[in-house]
Design an enzyme around this catalytic site. Structure first.
Site, PDB file in Angstrom:
ATOM      1  N   LYS A 133       3.065  -9.105  -9.509  1.00  0.00           N
ATOM      2  CA  LYS A 133       3.525  -7.715  -9.647  1.00  0.00           C
ATOM      3  C   LYS A 133       3.175  -7.216 -11.038  1.00  0.00           C
ATOM      4  O   LYS A 133       3.582  -7.796 -12.035  1.00  0.00           O
ATOM      5  CB  LYS A 133       5.035  -7.638  -9.415  1.00  0.00           C
ATOM      6  CG  LYS A 133       5.608  -6.238  -9.574  1.00  0.00           C
ATOM      7  CD  LYS A 133       7.074  -6.199  -9.145  1.00  0.00           C
ATOM      8  CE  LYS A 133       7.677  -4.826  -9.365  1.00  0.00           C
ATOM      9  NZ  LYS A 133       9.074  -4.759  -8.909  1.00  0.00           N
ATOM     10  N   ASP A 182      19.336  -1.531  -6.402  1.00  0.00           N
ATOM     11  CA  ASP A 182      18.302  -0.995  -5.514  1.00  0.00           C
ATOM     12  C   ASP A 182      18.139  -1.873  -4.277  1.00  0.00           C
ATOM     13  O   ASP A 182      17.031  -2.200  -3.866  1.00  0.00           O
ATOM     14  CB  ASP A 182      16.970  -0.858  -6.258  1.00  0.00           C
ATOM     15  CG  ASP A 182      15.994   0.070  -5.516  1.00  0.00           C
ATOM     16  OD1 ASP A 182      16.437   0.825  -4.627  1.00  0.00           O
ATOM     17  OD2 ASP A 182      14.785   0.037  -5.824  1.00  0.00           O
ATOM     18  N   TYR A 234       2.880   2.321  -4.879  1.00  0.00           N
ATOM     19  CA  TYR A 234       2.295   1.946  -6.155  1.00  0.00           C
ATOM     20  C   TYR A 234       1.028   1.112  -6.007  1.00  0.00           C
ATOM     21  O   TYR A 234       0.080   1.247  -6.754  1.00  0.00           O
ATOM     22  CB  TYR A 234       3.286   1.126  -6.982  1.00  0.00           C
ATOM     23  CG  TYR A 234       4.086   1.932  -7.933  1.00  0.00           C
ATOM     24  CD1 TYR A 234       3.549   3.054  -8.547  1.00  0.00           C
ATOM     25  CD2 TYR A 234       5.382   1.561  -8.241  1.00  0.00           C
ATOM     26  CE1 TYR A 234       4.296   3.789  -9.429  1.00  0.00           C
ATOM     27  CE2 TYR A 234       6.133   2.301  -9.129  1.00  0.00           C
ATOM     28  CZ  TYR A 234       5.591   3.415  -9.716  1.00  0.00           C
ATOM     29  OH  TYR A 234       6.317   4.135 -10.602  1.00  0.00           O
ATOM     30  N   GLU A 262       0.859  -1.172   0.000  1.00  0.00           N
ATOM     31  CA  GLU A 262       0.000   0.000   0.000  1.00  0.00           C
ATOM     32  C   GLU A 262       0.889   1.214   0.000  1.00  0.00           C
ATOM     33  O   GLU A 262       1.949   1.205   0.593  1.00  0.00           O
ATOM     34  CB  GLU A 262      -0.910   0.018   1.222  1.00  0.00           C
ATOM     35  CG  GLU A 262      -2.020   1.018   1.070  1.00  0.00           C
ATOM     36  CD  GLU A 262      -2.966   1.003   2.251  1.00  0.00           C
ATOM     37  OE1 GLU A 262      -3.781   1.903   2.339  1.00  0.00           O
ATOM     38  OE2 GLU A 262      -2.858   0.078   3.075  1.00  0.00           O
ATOM     39  N   ILE A 276       1.116  -2.116  -6.539  1.00  0.00           N
ATOM     40  CA  ILE A 276       1.120  -2.957  -7.718  1.00  0.00           C
ATOM     41  C   ILE A 276       1.384  -4.420  -7.400  1.00  0.00           C
ATOM     42  O   ILE A 276       1.188  -5.270  -8.231  1.00  0.00           O
ATOM     43  CB  ILE A 276       2.147  -2.488  -8.754  1.00  0.00           C
ATOM     44  CG1 ILE A 276       3.458  -2.182  -8.067  1.00  0.00           C
ATOM     45  CG2 ILE A 276       1.630  -1.307  -9.549  1.00  0.00           C
ATOM     46  CD1 ILE A 276       4.623  -2.158  -8.994  1.00  0.00           C
ATOM     47  N   VAL A 277       1.822  -4.717  -6.197  1.00  0.00           N
ATOM     48  CA  VAL A 277       2.081  -6.115  -5.867  1.00  0.00           C
ATOM     49  C   VAL A 277       0.893  -6.643  -5.077  1.00  0.00           C
ATOM     50  O   VAL A 277       0.459  -6.036  -4.106  1.00  0.00           O
ATOM     51  CB  VAL A 277       3.371  -6.273  -5.040  1.00  0.00           C
ATOM     52  CG1 VAL A 277       3.616  -7.733  -4.719  1.00  0.00           C
ATOM     53  CG2 VAL A 277       4.553  -5.692  -5.800  1.00  0.00           C
TER      54      VAL A 277
HETATM   55  N1  LIG Z   1       7.316 -12.257  -3.930  1.00  0.00           N
HETATM   56  C1  LIG Z   1       6.792 -11.429  -3.000  1.00  0.00           C
HETATM   57  N2  LIG Z   1       6.153 -11.928  -1.925  1.00  0.00           N
HETATM   58  C2  LIG Z   1       5.656 -11.095  -1.006  1.00  0.00           C
HETATM   59  N3  LIG Z   1       5.738  -9.771  -1.047  1.00  0.00           N
HETATM   60  C3  LIG Z   1       6.356  -9.210  -2.095  1.00  0.00           C
HETATM   61  C4  LIG Z   1       6.917 -10.008  -3.124  1.00  0.00           C
HETATM   62  N4  LIG Z   1       7.482  -9.190  -4.029  1.00  0.00           N
HETATM   63  C5  LIG Z   1       7.276  -7.948  -3.594  1.00  0.00           C
HETATM   64  N5  LIG Z   1       6.604  -7.940  -2.429  1.00  0.00           N
HETATM   65  C6  LIG Z   1       6.205  -6.769  -1.646  1.00  0.00           C
HETATM   66  O1  LIG Z   1       5.868  -5.719  -2.523  1.00  0.00           O
HETATM   67  C7  LIG Z   1       6.746  -4.630  -2.322  1.00  0.00           C
HETATM   68  C8  LIG Z   1       7.050  -3.965  -3.649  1.00  0.00           C
HETATM   69  O2  LIG Z   1       7.616  -4.908  -4.526  1.00  0.00           O
HETATM   70  P1  LIG Z   1       8.878  -4.546  -5.376  1.00  0.00           P
HETATM   71  O3  LIG Z   1       9.212  -5.713  -6.243  1.00  0.00           O
HETATM   72  O4  LIG Z   1       9.937  -4.064  -4.463  1.00  0.00           O
HETATM   73  O5  LIG Z   1       8.293  -3.395  -6.297  1.00  0.00           O
HETATM   74  P2  LIG Z   1       8.615  -1.836  -6.391  1.00  0.00           P
HETATM   75  O6  LIG Z   1       9.307  -1.709  -7.683  1.00  0.00           O
HETATM   76  O7  LIG Z   1       7.281  -1.198  -6.365  1.00  0.00           O
HETATM   77  O8  LIG Z   1       9.478  -1.456  -5.228  1.00  0.00           O
HETATM   78  C9  LIG Z   1       7.962  -5.211  -1.634  1.00  0.00           C
HETATM   79  O9  LIG Z   1       8.609  -4.245  -0.847  1.00  0.00           O
HETATM   80  C10 LIG Z   1       7.352  -6.289  -0.798  1.00  0.00           C
HETATM   81  O10 LIG Z   1       6.803  -5.752   0.379  1.00  0.00           O
HETATM   82 MG   LIG Z   2      10.931  -2.287  -4.158  1.00  0.00          MG
END
Ligand SMILES: Nc1ncnc2c1ncn2[C@@H]1O[C@H](COP(=O)(O)OP(=O)(O)O)[C@@H](O)[C@H]1O
Ligand SMILES: [Mg+2]
Lengths: 279, 456
Positions: B126, B225, B108, B105, B110-111
């Site tokens: 994602k 990152d 984005y 939350e 988006i996940v």
């Molecule tokens: N495979 C996963 N399982 C559980 N939570 C995830 C997973 N991938 C991402 N997240 C959650 O979603 C958040 C954002 O994902 P991330 O890949 O870092 O995208 P962004 O590019 O928006 O930072 C992560 O910080 C984590 O909390």
């Molecule tokens: Mg991230």
């Protein structure tokens, strides 16, 4: 981590059903469109100064894409620039999408051979650039995003094999081997979709050595079994025979298809043929 | 533990074993080829080209069986290696998954967590963000292509999050990455756990992080990152590096890399990047590892600058100023001239010492090694892995013995406390964040208490 021996290959069912033919194209027409696609990628790639290996990658992607999709739904006019765009994104010199589109568009519509004053010819209006972006996304999802992975081309493997066979120092054989491998994308048998890199490399070496007058080792005994030199590279005699025929056949295919291009004074027929109602 | 807590373990283990097997097979094949080649060479003198292979033309698929065409000669006993390549097939539809809840939350959203309908297994989805119109980006975002490219290799190491598959929706810009779902990210965990990790637990986490980074670096991939919100933790204590949105292969041909101020979230950004070094490389990730190491002790990011200049000042406050002695040549970097610097009075190690009272001397060597200003002297991932710190007491705790936390990730809203990574695909001199600096934070239902395992 990268395995030079593994590539995605077509399944027999995939090879048996052609989406383009299901959409009404004849096998001969599809073959002509395949040739046009591969040839135009080559010409565009050279104009855009893409390295030869990358051009080959675009050509293999073209085969893969049309294995699963139809020319009627996805014409070359957008597929060609989209593939070039996609492959160029993974190189150190990504090309501009509009430059790519202008190049393929001009090639598709220019007279062949080019008149002495190329400026004298005006192509029809270029399709919108968004159609290229859409085609790029379509290619990615059709091939399940595998275009992000390297395609294993047999060239490096072939050079290793040549070295093992003591033929690397023979410039004629080495050059011919690579040429056979590049030309193999023109084979209507789609050998890059049916055979792994080690087999393609072995067949190219066989032909190159024969034509270059170099001798290859005769059979030998390894652990009590009779081996041909191709067995060392995990190729069976039958497979080698099949590929040799395919690779030899490329020349006549190119001649035939180029005759057509000359007869029609260019590639303008491509667009026509890819229209659903062309008959 | 929820029923899906183990979900991410098995397929990944299988994939790893498979990859290992394949590697062994390959090694064997190469050995076989070498031996045979030697035999060949020996025979070559007397050799003469063999008769051409059979020329019968086959119009059917060449890989079809030879059943009806068996030749009279005895079937060869030679076993040829055959590798199964991936099958070419379009991406599946996102409708194969039932959406459960958004994990993320704030920035984005988006996940999200989703259930694969066919298997009932839980995954994280994602959504790819299309930044159409962004400068230098045309068509499918290059950064996402790189993210997918690196993810496709993720399943090759247990400390990298793997890719299950790519799925797509109806519209062409609806594309999703499907990954195993891990219940926690380290950032959310640190924000909500009542006490920091124990030194033995920190060792386990840092070793796993370094091991994942070492693998990436060995294969010429920069993550660019690394930060706690991009580190995921399973309920069995397995750490996985995620978010390869800024990752890329180091160019082998000297081509340009993204501008240094465009990569790595500010708080984890190395001094050479802050000073404008265009020839950055693996050490930039190791600086981030150092920041994460420190954060595990503090439960809070150790360098929280507000601007790039402020970030550099915070680094100098913590580690001491750069000088010609500790970082030869740093003055040549673009932004170094603007710095008003004093002579360092003491070493980085001594600067750090009072701020990390729980750290042993060996541990301090690792931290100071990672937070070394000069990238060329900074500790590498491989060096971290073999450092005596991880051999001395307290020993790294077994992963399974890490504390478990309520698996609220299935419903929790994670809090954002760090600025987002730079917006992808945009170039420019401005600092751009993909979220507001301190996204609105609600007090939430996290106080439910932790089921810490006993006997730590
Ligand atoms: N495979 C996963 N399982 C559980 N939570 C995830 C997973 N991938 C991402 N997240 C959650 O979603 C958040 C954002 O994902 P991330 O890949 O870092 O995208 P962004 O590019 O928006 O930072 C992560 O910080 C984590 O909390
Ligand atoms: Mg991230």
């Amino acid at each position: 981590m990268v395995n030079a021996l593994i590539n995605a290959l077509a399944t027999p069912e995939q090879l048996a059903t052609s989406p383009s033919q299901q959409d009404g194209l004849t096998p001969a027409e599809e073959a002509s469109l395949k040739f046009a696609g591969v040839r135009l990628l080559q010409l565009a790639g050279e104009l855009l100064e893409m390295p030869r290996q990358h051009i080959l990658t675009t050509q293999i992607l073209l085969h893969r894409f049309y294995l699963l999709s139809s020319h009627i739904a996805h014409p070359l006019s957008t597929t060609l620039p989209a593939i070039l765009l996609l492959v160029s994104k993974f190189t150190s010199k990504p090309l501009s999408a509009s430059l790519i589109l202008a190049t393929t568009h001009t090639l598709l519509h220019a007279p062949y051979p080019l008149p002495p004053q190329p400026s004298s010819f005006t192509p029809p209006p270029t399709p919108p650039i968004t159609s290229v972006y859409n085609a790029e996304s379509t290619i990615l999802r059709t091939l399940n995003f595998t275009p992000t992975l390297d395609i294993q081309t047999p060239h490096v493997l072939a050079l290793q094999y040549l070295q093992m066979l003591g033929l690397l120092e023979n410039p004629v054989v080495a050059k011919k081997t690579l040429a056979y491998l590049y030309d193999a994308v023109y084979s209507p048998s789609l050998v890059y979709l049916t055979h792994p890199p080690n087999m393609l490399a072995t067949a190219a070496i066989y032909l190159a050595a024969r034509e270059g007058g170099a001798s290859l080792p005769s059979g030998m005994k390894v652990a009590g079994e009779e081996w041909g030199w191709w067995d060392v590279f995990d190729v069976e005699r039958e497979e080698l025979g099949f590929l040799v025929v395919c690779l030899k056949g490329v020349e006549s295919v190119v001649e035939r298809e180029m005759a057509r291009v000359k007869e029609y004074k260019g590639w303008g027929w491509v667009e026509e043929m890819e229209r659903a109602d062309h008959r | 533990m929820g029923r899906w807590d183990n979900v991410e373990e098995d397929p990944e283990e299988v994939a790893r074993i498979k990859a290992e097997k394949e590697a062994k097979k390959r090694a064997k094949a190469e050995k076989k080829a070498r031996e045979a080649a030697a035999a060949l060479a020996a025979q070559q003198a007397a050799s003469q080209a063999t008769p051409p292979p059979s020329k019968r033309r086959r119009l059917d698929t060449p890989s079809a069986q030879d059943d009806d065409e068996e030749e009279s000669r005895p079937k060869p006993k030679i076993r040829h290696l055959r590798f199964e390549g991936p099958v070419m097939t379009p991406s599946r539809s996102v409708d194969e998954y039932e959406p459960l809840n958004q994990i993320e939350e704030g920035s984005y959203g988006i996940v999200s967590r989703a259930k694969e309908i066919a298997t009932g297994e839980i995954y994280a989805l994602k959504k790819i963000k299309f930044t159409i119109g962004g400068q230098g980006e045309a068509g499918f975002p290059l950064t996402s292509l790189r993210e997918i490219q690196v993810l496709m290799r993720g399943s090759e190491h247990r400390n990298l999050v793997g890719l299950k598959e790519m799925v797509v929706g109806e519209s062409l810009d609806s594309v999703y990455i499907v990954m195993p779902f891990l219940p926690h990210d380290l950032k959310a965990l640190l924000d909500t756990m009542p006490e920091p990790f124990l030194p033995s637990e920190i060792k386990t986490l840092v070793l796993q992080l370094a091991s994942g980074v070492a693998y990436l670096h060995k294969h010429s991939i920069l993550h660019r990152d690394l930060k706690t919100s991009n580190l995921l933790l399973s309920n069995t204590g397995q750490l996985q590096i995620a978010d390869f949105g800024l990752a890329r292969y180091t160019p082998t041909d000297g081509s340009e890399m993204t501008a240094p101020h465009m990569i790595v979230t500010l708080w984890y950004r190395s001094p050479e990047l802050l000073l404008g070094d265009k020839n950055y490389g693996k050490p930039l990730d190791m600086w981030s590892v150092g920041c994460i190491f420190g954060e595990l002790f503090w439960k809070d990011a150790i360098l929280q600058g507000k601007t790039a200049v402020d970030q550099m000042m915070k680094i100098i406050d913590l580690c001491g100023p750069p000088s010609e002695e500790n970082w030869p040549g740093f003055k040549r970097l673009a932004n170094a001239r603007a710095l008003k610097l004093q002579k360092p009075i003491t070493s980085t190690k001594q600067m750090l010492r009072p701020k990390f009272p729980l750290l042993t001397n060996a541990g301090m060597e690792v931290l100071a090694g990672l937070l070394t200003l000069d990238p060329s002297q900074r500790m590498t991932a491989e060096e971290v892995l073999v450092h005596p710190y991880f051999k001395e007491d307290p020993r790294p705790k077994a992963e399974e013995l890490l504390p478990t936390f309520p698996s609220k990730a299935n419903q929790e809203r994670r809090r954002r406390h760090s600025p987002g990574a730079p917006v992808r695909g945009e170039e420019g001199d401005k600092e751009v964040w993909k979220g507001d600096l301190f996204g609105a934070v609600e007090e939430e239902e996290v106080g439910a208490g932790f089921q810490l395992k006993m006997g730590r």
